[in-house]
Design an enzyme around this catalytic site. Structure first.
Site, PDB file in Angstrom:
ATOM      1  N   ASP A 424       3.921  -4.404  -1.786  1.00 14.29           N
ATOM      2  CA  ASP A 424       5.314  -4.237  -2.158  1.00 14.29           C
ATOM      3  C   ASP A 424       5.964  -5.616  -2.212  1.00 14.29           C
ATOM      4  O   ASP A 424       5.413  -6.600  -1.705  1.00 14.29           O
ATOM      5  CB  ASP A 424       6.002  -3.341  -1.122  1.00 14.29           C
ATOM      6  N   LYS A 425       7.129  -5.701  -2.825  1.00 10.96           N
ATOM      7  CA  LYS A 425       7.819  -6.993  -2.906  1.00 10.96           C
ATOM      8  C   LYS A 425       8.900  -7.129  -1.840  1.00 10.96           C
ATOM      9  O   LYS A 425       8.810  -7.960  -0.947  1.00 10.96           O
ATOM     10  CB  LYS A 425       8.427  -7.192  -4.297  1.00 10.96           C
ATOM     11  N   ARG A 616      18.457 -10.408  -6.754  1.00 11.76           N
ATOM     12  CA  ARG A 616      18.538  -8.950  -6.864  1.00 11.76           C
ATOM     13  C   ARG A 616      19.940  -8.575  -7.355  1.00 11.76           C
ATOM     14  O   ARG A 616      20.942  -9.028  -6.786  1.00 11.76           O
ATOM     15  CB  ARG A 616      18.269  -8.300  -5.508  1.00 11.76           C
ATOM     16  N   GLY A 697       9.886  -1.709  -7.347  1.00 12.50           N
ATOM     17  CA  GLY A 697      10.871  -0.983  -8.142  1.00 12.50           C
ATOM     18  C   GLY A 697      11.900  -1.895  -8.766  1.00 12.50           C
ATOM     19  O   GLY A 697      12.789  -1.426  -9.481  1.00 12.50           O
ATOM     20  N   ASN A 838       9.224   4.134   0.757  1.00 14.34           N
ATOM     21  CA  ASN A 838       8.713   4.268  -0.611  1.00 14.34           C
ATOM     22  C   ASN A 838       7.299   3.724  -0.759  1.00 14.34           C
ATOM     23  O   ASN A 838       6.686   3.870  -1.806  1.00 14.34           O
ATOM     24  CB  ASN A 838       9.647   3.555  -1.587  1.00 14.34           C
TER      25      ASN A 838
END
Length: 1214
Positions: A424-425, A616, A697, A838
């Site tokens: 994941d990031k 972001r 995502g 997630n």
């Protein structure tokens, strides 16, 4: 649109009223719902029919056994294991038929394994019983008759009203009715449930929060309809029906924010009242006791395959010797002896039964080729070895005061076989510690300073600072944007003493914000610096302070919560003027399609620019609602929330209708910094031959910037895109074939590493970016129902890329990617690492799941196989621990099969010399103790402590990981070599001893023994000689393979040999009273009293070990592995040491080890404790004749350097 929404709301309301009217005729009998009567009160007549409830009590049972079922249940579970069941059958065969070996030889090892396991499991279960009793008997407070009554926790029933005080743990799952706080909230920590140490806020039911005393709570007449117990900690579906004497029943929805779970602790709240809905083993905490699906390592699969091969060898041996025995006895001269007094008819009768009995007897004789102790040793190695991870101080994080956690020890060796890493990031590669950078309002950028994140903006003309003059309309839009950020969130404000996470005002006042999302905290903190301060939520009103220090109050009407599918959240508020506004914030792709007004192009341009910089972004929009429109929205949401069936789907449909026709205000940008050493870790994993994929995502631009920062992509990387934008321009079929043709054509001529996707040259370095929409098209089955051939093309493209970025991924798509790679034709070992809920799906799907102990809760950590504090610790977990574990257990498995082939094959050869009479070669004690005592402990210690190279060497040379990739040490080639080596050694043992026995033998006094040869050297002496050579050879073989010698290794290896000698002396020197006869009496001592026996033992051990030594020497010289090359370099550097020498003297022979791996930056800083060495000046451009000291490559240094700093460690500086 609003007419359509109003019509749908009316239809939904009518449907709900119909269901309510039919409820009394059977809704309480739904399989997926239950009805709870609060306080066990019957509902008023004419409402719901009262049904007597039968739910379990609140007794927690974590134990597996009882006093009565322990023995049968434990034995049943142990004999479900194939190895235990196999040896049980062998033991029973020895009891039933006349076998050559005593039943003790199989029964004692089996009894030992079963007994030790049963004692261990029984003790653990006894501890669980004690813990259960302590929990079940703890006091709880229940409201009965308007008074507080104390009872034991195990006697709590569904429907009881429970009072819990501050710092007490909730005894069951219950719906929150009221609290001592005026606003009906309470603060709870759920560390024992999900590991989250932060305090969470829960809301009481709106219509019951005013009930403050025991008497008031006891008057409540209501029922709760909710789903049946589910293990999901984060979701709950239910509704409460409150009955009044004069009014219609009131129905309110219940969600996870209204449910207090067993195991959570009440904090900063004096007391609360709740009604029990799930008790005992039906609580969510108890349901989460259930273990995850069992994962099997590649080593375990190989071990099972090898066992099948050895089982076939065992059956073949038994079959061959049975046939040969039948052939041998076909001659009447070699048949049964005359004194059996059997007639010819009796001898011919039951030949088949006799042959079958012989076959079983040979199976018993040769069954030791399959070692029962191997399973026990492997389990002990995995269990004890897992503690080395937990004890690793270098993987301890001081910030969170936690170290690595091992949730399963069955996959330790799998850490050394990873080929694909899916990460994941946010929160994994990055810190998940957001910092507000800027906001863009109608295309104008507002920041506090002209320099943000250490970089100047490219065009100052495009920047509008917050103190710049703007028009009245622009000023109103700006303030509306800031109010949206202040109001559209789920942030809670708490006192200083309620949390450790505090933010300070510039004027000294503390403002403490908590939220499940770090983004929300960053935005609220950022808008505070811009003049708008969020104060609190009180009595359903949100309060904020504007730049004029005025307090503004807004009534909170609705919250449309965030979810990973919508990727947005909204609030509906009412101002003091009565204006109703919907504020919505979310990802750009989820907001832009719903916008009908606003400067969309300008905002989109700024969002894309921020994404390229790695920031972001979130977009903010709003919509003004009329009273009629809000009434329709309220009815629609209320009906969806009250639904017990498919509530999530109905809410999603309602949200989709409400969040439309928005007016775009602007966007925000926050920075999520890369974690410490994340880039170094990714680079090391790639050098180790692993493919690293980033699944996130986030937007493509933001994720790509992070991939460049963490060195997944380099500036020389040629990126290919499989995105929606390109698919719109060109068909998916054409795009995939073009990419495949381009990559294969350009990289096909380059040599590629076997395990890594990297070319050995940097001419063509490819990277791939794919989004979730395109992935869905690739994964979509073909129209004929078969799997799409796009998957194969996609895999072929990815196989030739150095890095892959998957952006805009839904949680389920992450798992689909992992499953796709797992099921490819190479069947690679996959690892998934993440920190949030997630990421759970891909963590469970991968062969090895790693959870980060991050800031997004502990869902990922709870569902993982291993937990680490930071992403950087993955480097040591794989390159060091994983490498060691695989080397150790692979050696353990091969060594066990090798030593058992050495043990049993002489027994097979011996049958050719004893007329296939099933005569055992070894004594019963040797058969029993060979795998239990004589050879088990050295290999166990080896498998725990062996280090073929040092930890620093593995960490600084990631390419060594490739030496053990693809399960290379447990390949069929390696397995056959070990088996052949065992057969060779067994042949040497047997025929070497046979050769000694076949010649004249001298006793200790020099007398020649010929006539008394059989008396002095019989069957047991021959077998003891073979067994002695066997024990010494297999133990010394392990000693030759040991690289890391400690006092423990010396004690165990030489102690095992000494124990064998002492045992043989005792066993052969004492008449044991419990034996009918002592066939080994004085055998061992008599054997050692002869010179040829000593010479034979030494000679046979040498001959047995010689081929393996020669093979290793030749392979090391001709075909060395990377590890062996590095070992030679390190060994050579130890020889070339430099000692201290007097000033102005040439250096003597080197005695100092140069640390060639220390970085140049480290070499500049010289410790104060280092010792000084002076060296004579060289002539101009003289070469350094001591490359080990200054530079391994032999670089030359000019004399004008005067002083050269080299990476030579603390001992010597030059």
């Amino acid at each position: 649109m609003w007419a359509e929404l109003r019509k749908w709301a009316e239809q939904a309301g009518e449907g709900w009223r119909e269901r309510r009217a039919q409820q009394c005729v059977g809704e309480e009998n739904w399989v997926d719902s239950r009805t709870v009567y609060i306080g066990h009160r019957e509902p008023p007549p004419g409402t719901d029919a009262y049904i007597v409830q039968n739910y379990p009590d609140n007794r927690i049972v974590s134990s597996k056994y009882t006093f009565w079922n322990f023995i049968p249940k434990n034995l049943f579970e142990q004999f479900r294991r194939i190895a235990n069941f196999y040896f049980l059958i062998i033991f029973l065969v020895q009891l039933i038929i006349d076998t050559p070996t005593s039943p003790v030889t199989s029964g004692l090892p089996l009894f030992f394994v079963i007994t030790v396991t049963a004692i261990k499991q029984g003790y653990e279960d006894w501890l669980r019983h004690k813990a259960d009793n302590a929990v079940n008997r703890c006091p709880v407070h229940v409201i009965q008759g308007g008074k507080v009554v104390q009872k034991q926790s195990r006697k709590l029933q569904v429907g009881d009203i429970v009072m819990t005080k501050e710092n007490e743990t909730f005894p069951c799952d219950m719906v929150f009715l009221s609290s001592s706080s005026d606003d009906g909230t309470c603060f709870v920590t759920t560390a024992s449930l999900d590991g989250e140490s932060s305090t969470k806020t829960y809301q009481a039911v709106q219509d019951t929060k005013a009930l403050r005393t025991e008497a008031e709570v006891d008057t409540l007449n209501a029922t709760i309809e909710c789903e049946q117990p589910q293990p999901d900690l984060y979701n709950f579906v239910g509704r409460i029906n409150i009955y009044h004497e004069t009014e219609e029943p009131i129905a309110r929805p219940l969600g996870s924010e209204n449910v207090l779970l067993r195991g959570a602790t009440l904090k900063n709240t004096q007391s609360i009242y709740g009604v029990a809905i799930y008790t005992g083993m039906e609580t969510k905490m108890a349901l989460n006791y259930q273990s995850k699906s069992q994962k099997r390592s590649a080593v375990e699969k190989s071990m099972n395959m090898f066992l099948i091969v050895y089982l076939c060898i065992l059956i073949s041996k038994a079959l061959i010797t049975t046939i040969l025995k039948f052939t041998w006895q076909s001659d009447s001269v070699r048949d049964e002896p005359w004194f059996n007094m059997k007639t010819q008819a009796e001898r011919q009768r039951n030949k088949f039964l006799s042959s079958f009995t012989d076959f079983l007897a040979f199976m018993v004789l040769f069954n030791y080729i399959i070692p029962v102790s191997m399973y026990v040793t492997v389990e002990m190695q995995k269990f004890l070895g897992s503690y080395f991870i937990s004890w690793d101080e270098e993987m301890f994080d001081n910030e969170i005061c936690e170290g690595p956690i091992v949730n399963t020890s069955d996959l330790n060796e799998e850490l050394g076989q990873v080929e694909y890493v899916f990460t994941d990031k946010t929160g994994t590669l990055t810190e998940n510690n957001m910092e507000f950078i800027e906001c863009c309002i109608d295309g104008h950028v507002h920041v506090q300073h002209s320099i943000s994140n250490g970089q100047s903006f490219y065009s100052n003309a495009a920047i509008d600072f917050i103190d710049a003059p703007v028009g009245i309309a622009d000023q109103e839009r700006k303030e509306l944007f800031f109010r949206a950020l202040c109001l559209c969130h789920t942030v809670q404000v708490k006192r200083e003493d309620e949390t450790d996470y505090q933010k300070q005002h510039q004027d000294g006042r503390s403002s403490v914000y908590i939220s499940s999302s770090p983004d929300e905290i960053a935005l609220v903190e950022g808008v505070k610096r811009l003049g708008f301060t969020f104060l609190q939520v009180k009595d359903n009103f949100m309060e904020l302070e504007n730049p004029e220090a005025e307090i503004e109050r807004y009534e909170l009407l609705q919250i449309l919560n965030f979810d990973s599918v919508r990727r947005r959240m909204s609030v509906i508020i009412r101002s003091v003027t009565g204006e109703i506004i919907l504020f919505c914030k979310g990802a750009d792709l989820s907001i832009f399609p719903r916008v009908k007004a606003g400067k969309l192009d300008l905002v989109r341009q700024r969002v894309q620019q921020n994404a390229v910089e790695g920031l972001r972004t979130l977009c903010v929009a709003y919509k003004v609602l009329t009273s009629e429109e809000y009434d329709s929205v309220h009815a629609l949401l209320q009906n969806a929330k009250l639904a017990l069936q498919e509530r999530d789907r109905k809410l999603a449909e309602a949200y989709d209708l409400i969040e439309s026709d928005l007016d775009l205000l602007g966007a925000t940008a926050v920075e999520d910094r890369l974690q410490d050493k994340a880039a170094e870790t990714v680079e090391a994993l790639q050098k180790a031959g692993m493919k690293v994929w980033v699944l996130t995502g986030d937007k493509m631009e933001t994720a790509a910037a992070t991939c460049y920062a963490c060195k997944l992509f380099r500036r020389s990387t040629q990126l290919f895109e499989l995105t929606t934008k390109r698919i719109e321009e060109q068909s998916l079929h054409d795009v995939l074939f073009d990419l495949n043709r381009t990559i294969i054509r350009q990289s096909g001529s380059l040599p590629r590493d076997t395990y890594s996707g990297f070319s050995q040259h940097d001419l063509h370095d490819y990277g791939l970016i794919i989004d979730g929409t395109t992935l869905s098209l690739i994964m979509k089955p073909a129209e004929n129902g078969s799997s799409s051939n796009y998957k194969d093309l996609f895999l072929e493209i990815c196989r030739n890329c150095s890095g892959v970025l998957c952006c805009r991924m839904a949680p389920l798509q992450k798992a689909q990617i992992v499953k796709l790679i797992k099921s490819s034709k190479e069947h690679p070992i996959t690892l998934a690492i993440g920190d949030g809920a997630n990421d759970v799906s891909m963590i469970l799907e991968a062969h090895v799941g790693i959870g980060i102990l991050g800031k997004e809760g502990r869902q990922a950590a709870r569902n993982s196989d291993y937990c680490i504090p930071k992403f950087k610790h993955l480097k040591k977990l794989l390159l060091v621990h994983g490498h060691y574990y695989y080397i150790r257990i692979a050696q353990l498995v091969q060594y066990f099969f090798y030593k058992n082939v050495c043990f049993i094959f002489p027994q097979f050869l011996y049958q050719f010399f004893c007329g296939f009479s099933q005569q055992p070669l070894y004594d019963t004690a040797y058969l029993t103790l060979y795998n239990i005592s004589f050879t088990s402990l050295p290999i166990l210690l080896y498998s725990l402590m062996e280090q073929h190279v040092s930890i620093d060497t593995l960490r600084r040379n990631p390419s060594l990981y490739r030496d053990v990739a693809k399960n290379s040490l447990l390949s069929w080639k390696s397995f056959i070599y070990w088996t052949c080596l065992g057969v060779f050694d067994a042949v040497v043992f047997f025929f070497g001893a046979y050769f000694i026995f076949d010649n004249s033998t001298m006793t200790s006094n020099g007398q020649l023994l010929r006539a008394n040869l059989n008396m002095m050297f019989g069957n047991w002496t021959f077998g003891t000689l073979v067994f002695t050579v066997l024990v010494f050879t297999v133990t010394l073989k392990l000693a030759l393979d040991t690289h890391n010698w400690t006092w423990v290794n010396h004690f165990v290896i030489w102690g095992s040999l000494l124990f064998y000698i002492i045992f043989s002396f005792l066993w052969g020197g004492i008449i044991w009273p419990f034996l009918n006869y002592q066939r080994m009496y004085y055998v061992f001592m008599q054997m050692l009293s002869t010179g040829p026996a000593w010479l034979g033992i030494i000679l046979l051990i040498t001959i047995s070990l010689l081929p393996d030594v020669v093979k290793k020497v030749l392979c090391r010289q001709l075909w060395p592995t990377a590890t062996q090359k590095l070992q030679d370099i390190l060994r050579q550097s130890k020889k070339d040491r430099v000692s201290e020498f007097s000033p102005l003297a040439p250096p003597p022979s080197s005695t100092y080890t140069n640390n060639i791996y220390r970085s140049h930056q480290q070499s500049k800083s010289i410790s104060a404790d280092s010792r000084k060495v002076t060296h004579t000046y060289w002539a101009e451009d003289d070469y350094c004749n001591n490359p080990s000291l200054f530079d391994y490559s032999g670089n030359h240094y000019p004399s004008n350097a005067r002083c050269i700093f080299v990476p030579s460690g603390l001992e010597t500086t030059v």
